[in-house]
Motif scaffolding. Sequence first.
Motif, PDB file in Angstrom:
ATOM      1  N   ALA A 149      49.960  46.610  40.230  1.00 49.59           N
ATOM      2  CA  ALA A 149      49.577  46.174  41.571  1.00 49.59           C
ATOM      3  C   ALA A 149      48.147  46.602  41.890  1.00 49.59           C
ATOM      4  CB  ALA A 149      50.539  46.736  42.603  1.00 49.59           C
ATOM      5  N   ALA A 150      47.792  47.826  41.517  1.00 48.86           N
ATOM      6  CA  ALA A 150      46.431  48.307  41.762  1.00 48.86           C
ATOM      7  C   ALA A 150      45.412  47.471  40.985  1.00 48.86           C
ATOM      8  CB  ALA A 150      46.319  49.777  41.377  1.00 48.86           C
ATOM      9  N   ALA A 151      45.757  47.128  39.744  1.00 44.52           N
ATOM     10  CA  ALA A 151      44.859  46.294  38.937  1.00 44.52           C
ATOM     11  C   ALA A 151      44.679  44.913  39.562  1.00 44.52           C
ATOM     12  CB  ALA A 151      45.404  46.170  37.516  1.00 44.52           C
ATOM     13  N   ALA A 152      45.763  44.357  40.106  1.00 43.46           N
ATOM     14  CA  ALA A 152      45.688  43.039  40.753  1.00 43.46           C
ATOM     15  C   ALA A 152      44.818  43.098  42.004  1.00 43.46           C
ATOM     16  CB  ALA A 152      47.091  42.557  41.102  1.00 43.46           C
ATOM     17  N   PHE A 153      44.975  44.149  42.798  1.00 48.99           N
ATOM     18  CA  PHE A 153      44.152  44.289  44.004  1.00 48.99           C
ATOM     19  C   PHE A 153      42.680  44.500  43.644  1.00 48.99           C
ATOM     20  CE2 PHE A 153      48.135  45.318  46.323  1.00 48.99           C
ATOM     21  CZ  PHE A 153      47.971  44.435  47.373  1.00 48.99           C
ATOM     22  N   LEU A 154      42.431  45.262  42.579  1.00 49.68           N
ATOM     23  CA  LEU A 154      41.054  45.483  42.137  1.00 49.68           C
ATOM     24  C   LEU A 154      40.419  44.172  41.689  1.00 49.68           C
ATOM     25  CD1 LEU A 154      38.726  47.382  41.482  1.00 49.68           C
ATOM     26  CD2 LEU A 154      39.771  47.763  39.223  1.00 49.68           C
ATOM     27  N   SER A 155      41.180  43.369  40.945  1.00 47.57           N
ATOM     28  CA  SER A 155      40.684  42.068  40.504  1.00 47.57           C
ATOM     29  C   SER A 155      40.369  41.167  41.698  1.00 47.57           C
ATOM     30  CB  SER A 155      41.714  41.400  39.594  1.00 47.57           C
ATOM     31  OG  SER A 155      41.306  40.103  39.225  1.00 47.57           O
ATOM     32  N   PHE A 193      39.587  42.126  44.724  1.00 51.85           N
ATOM     33  CA  PHE A 193      38.412  42.676  45.399  1.00 51.85           C
ATOM     34  C   PHE A 193      37.132  42.304  44.661  1.00 51.85           C
ATOM     35  CE2 PHE A 193      35.319  46.164  45.768  1.00 51.85           C
ATOM     36  CZ  PHE A 193      35.072  46.120  47.127  1.00 51.85           C
ATOM     37  N   VAL A 194      37.139  42.420  43.338  1.00 58.64           N
ATOM     38  CA  VAL A 194      35.948  42.097  42.537  1.00 58.64           C
ATOM     39  C   VAL A 194      35.585  40.622  42.679  1.00 58.64           C
ATOM     40  CG1 VAL A 194      35.065  41.895  40.176  1.00 58.64           C
ATOM     41  CG2 VAL A 194      36.277  43.965  40.893  1.00 58.64           C
ATOM     42  N   SER A 227      32.054  39.297  44.158  1.00 65.69           N
ATOM     43  CA  SER A 227      31.215  38.400  43.357  1.00 65.69           C
ATOM     44  C   SER A 227      30.907  37.111  44.109  1.00 65.69           C
ATOM     45  CB  SER A 227      31.905  38.079  42.033  1.00 65.69           C
ATOM     46  OG  SER A 227      32.126  39.245  41.279  1.00 65.69           O
ATOM     47  N   ALA A 228      31.928  36.570  44.788  1.00 64.67           N
ATOM     48  CA  ALA A 228      31.720  35.342  45.564  1.00 64.67           C
ATOM     49  C   ALA A 228      30.750  35.588  46.720  1.00 64.67           C
ATOM     50  CB  ALA A 228      33.049  34.830  46.087  1.00 64.67           C
ATOM     51  N   ALA A 229      30.877  36.727  47.386  1.00 65.11           N
ATOM     52  CA  ALA A 229      29.987  37.038  48.504  1.00 65.11           C
ATOM     53  C   ALA A 229      28.538  37.151  48.026  1.00 65.11           C
ATOM     54  CB  ALA A 229      30.425  38.336  49.175  1.00 65.11           C
TER      55      ALA A 229
END
Length: 221
Positions: free
Chosen positions: A7-13, A15-16, A20-22
Amino acid sequence: MLWLVVAAAAFLSLFVRHVSAARALARMRRAGPDPAFASAVEASGCNRSVTLLLAKEDGLVASWGLFRPVIIVPADFMETYGERERYCMYLHELVHIQGRDSWKKLIAAITKALFWFNPGVLHALGRYGNHLEIACDRKVMAAGDVSADEYAGRIGRTRRAGNGLMSGFSGDCNDVIRRLRYVYRDSALQSFARERLWTAVCVAGLAACFLVSLGSRDVLR
């Protein structure tokens, strides 16, 4: 422990991707005035302030943003498509923006990250994304005086051109065929009902996860 790591890895992905889009948006410049965009805003009834941005690369039309929505168009957009085609594409993205679909997709992404282990939830979320598009298609035709034949033609031409419209015209061939079937149906009620159903599933999933976490904390005490 495994659930927390994934779950933490999914949230980190997630967020990244958003960061990147911003950053990519910050490098884009405003597009020039387009009569098709003004007509689409009026037809959609969108009461939110939407900025039209010009991407440096080709092949991308997308809406983005939770609080300050933008519509991104490719560098060759004006040359590649006629005014009526641009109108349909703008209208689709404006309907997404007016419907707060970015928030709905964010809720779906959070639910997916929390329930990554549940194939039923993952399947439901996949269907939910597709039904968001189908409901949007119906709203476009209702709001913009666009016939089923015309709208289906826009989907097909854009698909053949390889332009990845974030919501309106992306997806594999099965997704496109499924959406075309709904475009030609007489009633929009089923699409809208399914959109609300899958939104309720996502919200219920988040609520269930919150309650389970509270229960686990009490047990650990």
